[in-house]
Design a protein around this motif. Structure first.
Motif, short mmCIF file in Angstrom:
data_model
loop_
_atom_site.label_atom_id
_atom_site.label_comp_id
_atom_site.label_asym_id
_atom_site.label_seq_id
_atom_site.Cartn_x
_atom_site.Cartn_y
_atom_site.Cartn_z
N SER A 246 28.47 16.66 1.99
CA SER A 246 29.14 16.42 0.70
C SER A 246 29.18 14.94 0.31
O SER A 246 28.21 14.23 0.45
CB SER A 246 30.53 17.05 0.67
N MET A 247 30.34 14.44 -0.14
CA MET A 247 30.40 13.10 -0.72
C MET A 247 30.13 12.01 0.31
O MET A 247 29.62 10.95 -0.04
CB MET A 247 31.78 12.90 -1.36
N LYS A 248 30.47 12.27 1.58
CA LYS A 248 30.23 11.24 2.60
C LYS A 248 28.73 11.05 2.79
O LYS A 248 28.25 9.92 2.92
CB LYS A 248 30.91 11.63 3.91
N PHE A 249 27.98 12.14 2.78
CA PHE A 249 26.52 12.01 2.84
C PHE A 249 26.01 11.28 1.59
O PHE A 249 25.15 10.41 1.67
CB PHE A 249 25.87 13.38 2.95
N ALA A 250 26.61 11.64 0.44
CA ALA A 250 26.17 11.03 -0.81
C ALA A 250 26.36 9.51 -0.77
O ALA A 250 25.53 8.77 -1.29
CB ALA A 250 26.94 11.61 -1.98
N LEU A 251 27.44 9.06 -0.11
CA LEU A 251 27.66 7.61 -0.04
C LEU A 251 26.54 6.92 0.75
O LEU A 251 26.08 5.85 0.36
CB LEU A 251 29.01 7.31 0.61
N PHE A 252 26.10 7.55 1.85
CA PHE A 252 24.97 6.97 2.59
C PHE A 252 23.73 6.91 1.71
O PHE A 252 23.01 5.92 1.66
CB PHE A 252 24.64 7.82 3.82
#
Lengths: 167, 372
Positions: free
Chosen positions: B251-257
């Motif tokens: 989710s968003m944590k992957f998106a930040l990477f």
């Protein structure tokens, strides 16, 4: 320098400096040290010493600590986390620190210069990069070259040692 | 208005404008461009369903990332697992602070912080970017992310050396670290990759183009390695490491990477443009009766609406150059295969490091011979 900035950066440095010792997890300690370095860099920058501040981040936070972290991550951390605090050593260390501070207080308290107020720093724009370059290659050229040779010797030494491991 | 207040107000405006209005949309649309260009190269269609020609795809992607369940695996080191994505994103955005992205607009210089150690600041902040990846790999408590993190840290340390050495010829020539001064120098003496512009008969200036081009090539390749782009994407090599350091993220944590990687690409391109390709400068061919044919310098120094148009033109030129470089990054990714890990290390230490080192001496000799 604004006092607010000074106190924030110093507090950051001291709190995370203490966290380096208090944390049981070596990775947490290493990262605390990085934050502490960032606080130190902020202090340099608030004195308009941008070059020193940036080099502090670039060399210590960016290169040295990454290597530290690299090594720490390859170790078995559980043994370190399980280790109990040795209270005799703790008391001894605390006593040394207290005695050292007492000594400092007494010595500095007796100095005449320490009782005078600081003269206010004249606000000026200094190109610190040029200044440091001129100093290093002008007045301190010989020591600078000697340090360069020393680092070269150390580098060659490391290469020789690591090559011997292979055979 | 009080000068300090004015400075704070304009700086805030510039920070918000550049990060939220320019960089973040650019990040999401470079993801879109990546998918469309890869489709073009592989003779597919790519995302073309959401909006005209798929132009709203980034919005759909963002909605998906935000609305997905934010799952944290049971055996991770929670605090660091949450910290890592932020550490990957923030340094990439912080580097843009010292890059001059335009001349002036309404008399305000178009750079957020014009400090005298410009490029060193960029290197310092970029070197902090490795923490996000290393911590992500370590805190995931799993084999593949860990290998990805370790690979990434050694790769970034290796290529930082070539990156730093490649820009030294520029400083030898300009004598300044401040990025606005470097751009100013390029406007007066020709861009760094073409230092002979305006000095057509000077042989030394033509010779100077050799070390500058070598610097440009080494620097660009090192930026590829620093941003973990193919052919140097070893930290997340899918065929060997599943997803590399972000295998355990969703989710968003992957998106930040993911966004951090593209933001690093954009800031990397911005640095290349500023150092080698003239920054916001673009000479325009012009003709009038008084001077005949000549090259016109457009910037924001004129009064009235001309200055505003000029300032906006410079900003568009800068981000236009950055976009062309981004397209180049994407093109390389879908053209070249990945290096093997030992090849990558050998290339960094044995090849680029030496080239950059010799290049400094070459540049120094030529600069010493330049007529003052």
């Amino acid at each position: 320098m604004s006092p607010f900035f000074f106190w924030t950066a110093s507090a950051l440095m001291l709190v995370f400096g203490a966290a380096v010792i208090i944390n049981r997890n070596p990775v947490a300690s290493a990262l605390s040290l990085v934050v502490s370095f960032l606080g130190l860099a902020a202090l340099f920058m608030s004195l308009d010493a941008f070059f020193l501040g940036i080099i502090q981040v670039l060399v210590y936070a960016g290169a040295v600590m990454v290597l530290f972290l690299f090594i720490i991550m390859l170790l078995d951390l559980r043994a370190e986390e399980r280790r109990r605090i040795n209270f005799v050593a703790f008391a001894g260390g605390a006593a040394v620190a207290v005695i050292f501070f007492g000594q400092l207080y007494l010595v500095i308290g007796h100095l005449h210069q320490a009782k005078l107020p600081f003269a206010p720093l004249a606000p000026m724009q200094v190109d610190d990069v040029h200044r440091i370059g001129l100093l290093l290659f002008g007045s301190y050229n010989l020591p600078f070259q000697i340090i360069g040779v020393l680092i070269l010797v150390a580098t060659i030494g490391v290469i020789v040692l690591s090559k011997r491991e292979l055979h | 208005m009080n000068p300090t207040l004015f400075l704070i107000f304009t700086s805030l405006l510039k920070i918000v404008g550049i990060v939220f209005v320019v960089i973040l949309p650019m990040v999401s649309y470079s993801v879109y461009a990546e998918r469309r260009v890869s489709a073009l190269i592989q003779d597919r269609l790519g995302p073309n369903r959401v909006g005209p020609a798929g132009l709203f795809q980034p919005i759909a992607d963002a909605m998906k990332f935000i609305l997905k369940e934010d799952f944290t695996p049971a055996n991770v080191n929670k605090f660091y697992y949450w910290l890592a994505p932020c550490l990957a994103m923030v340094p990439a955005l912080m580097t843009i602070a010292v890059v001059p992205f335009g001349s002036t607009l309404f008399g305000v210089p178009m750079v957020i912080a014009d400090i005298n150690v410009g490029v060193l600041y960029v290197f310092a902040i970029a070197s902090l970017g490795v923490y996000g990846i290393v911590i992500a790999g370590w805190s995931s408590n799993s084999k593949y992310p860990f290998l990805g993190g370790v690979r990434s840290s050694s790769q970034m340390i290796s290529y930082e050396l070539s990156l730093g050495l490649a820009v030294i010829p520029i400083f030898l020539l300009v004598g300044q670290l401040r990025l606005t001064d470097i751009v100013r120098y390029q406007i007066e003496n020709g861009w760094m990759i073409a230092p002979f512009v305006g000095h057509w008969t000077d042989g030394w200036k033509w010779l100077l183009a050799i070390p500058m081009s070598i610097s440009f090539v080494v620097f660009t390749i090192a930026i590829f390695a620093e941003t973990n782009r193919l052919p140097f994407d070893l930290p997340e090599a899918e065929t060997e490491l599943v997803g590399g350091y972000h295998t355990e993220y969703g989710s968003m944590k992957f998106a930040l990477f993911f966004l951090g990687e593209y933001a690093a690409m954009i800031t990397g391109s911005a640095i290349i443009v500023t150092l080698f390709l003239g920054g916001w400068h673009l000479p325009v061919p012009w003709w009038n009766h008084a001077h005949g044919f000549h090259w016109l310098l457009i910037d924001g120094s004129l009064g009235g609406w001309r200055g505003v148009i000029g300032g906006l033109f410079n900003i568009f030129v800068f981000f236009g150059k950055v976009s062309v470089l981004l397209l180049f990054f994407i093109w390389v990714r879908w053209t070249l295969p990945r290096f093997r890990y030992d090849q990558l290390m050998r290339l960094g230490w044995v090849f680029f490091f030496e080239i950059a080192l010799v290049n400094i001496f070459l540049a120094a000799i030529i600069i010493a011979c330049l007529p003052q």
